[in-house]
Scaffold this active site. Structure first.
Site, PDB file in Angstrom:
ATOM      1  CB  ALA A 188      -1.243   1.934  -0.464  1.00 59.63           C
ATOM      2  CG  ASP A 189      -7.804   0.903   0.458  1.00 54.38           C
ATOM      3  OD1 ASP A 189      -7.768   1.407   1.601  1.00 54.38           O
ATOM      4  OD2 ASP A 189      -8.623   0.022   0.127  1.00 54.38           O
ATOM      5  CD  GLN A 190      -4.619  -6.346   0.034  1.00 51.13           C
ATOM      6  OE1 GLN A 190      -4.920  -6.649   1.182  1.00 51.13           O
ATOM      7  NE2 GLN A 190      -3.513  -6.770  -0.552  1.00 51.13           N
TER       8      GLN A 190
END
Length: 196
Positions: A72-74
């Site tokens: 995941a990344d934001q």
């Protein structure tokens, strides 16, 4: 089935733990800065960068671990410009002043890989409008949060005092926390990680 979160993010781990998902964690070893540099040079936007980073993490860890791996990344997108985390409280002050009174987007990408191959992906975006807060509020906020403000790219924790920074929020709460959850939970039920 074994499930691994390819991240050392306390916020993402807390989201999974809070939802009752059993998982292990493993650092990905992915050079995020190198990926960002290449993609920015190629003209990619913040959303595409979040998606690429999530995929790189999931694929890298899944090559060496059995079962499903969540990457995941934001990214924070202010008028199309990518912003990274800051390293000092003084820089957090500058970041918050830049965001003050304006809307920005958080793009949260989640990718699940198995044996080095992507098996599922989802990206969710949220728009957050920061209110026109006073200097006194900002100084009090930074005094209370201190280095905790450095843990997110926007220098706020929506699940904490950072909620007071905003006048309007549109989008999925879990995407704001950095891990879009509903679609992921459905996948985990289909794959037998969670009871259907």
């Amino acid at each position: 089935m074994r499930l691994t979160l390819a991240s050392k993010s306390a916020a993402r781990a807390a989201v999974l733990t809070g939802a009752g998902v059993p998982f292990e964690t493993a650092g990905s070893g992915v050079d995020e800065d190198a990926i960002k540099r290449v993609m920015l040079a190629e003209g990619a936007g913040p959303k595409e960068i979040a998606e690429a980073l999530a995929e790189a993490k999931a694929v890298a860890v899944s090559q060496n671990r059995p079962g499903l791996v969540i990457g995941a990344d934001q990214t924070l997108d202010l008028a199309g410009e990518l912003y990274d985390k800051v390293e000092t409280v003084a820089a957090a002050r500058d970041r918050l002043l830049r965001l003050k009174g304006r809307p920005h987007q958080l793009h949260s990408a989640v990718v699940v890989a198995e044996d080095g191959q992507v098996v599922w992906r989802e990206t969710a975006s949220a728009t957050l409008t920061m209110r026109d807060f006073s200097d006194a509020f900002l100084e009090g906020y930074l005094a209370d949060e201190g280095e905790a403000a450095l843990g997110s790219v926007g220098c706020y924790r929506l699940e904490g005092p950072g909620a007071q920074l905003f006048s309007k929020i549109q989008g999925d709460y879990f995407a704001i926390l950095g891990l879009p959850l509903m679609g992921l939970l459905e996948l985990l039920r289909r794959r037998g990680v969670l009871t259907a």
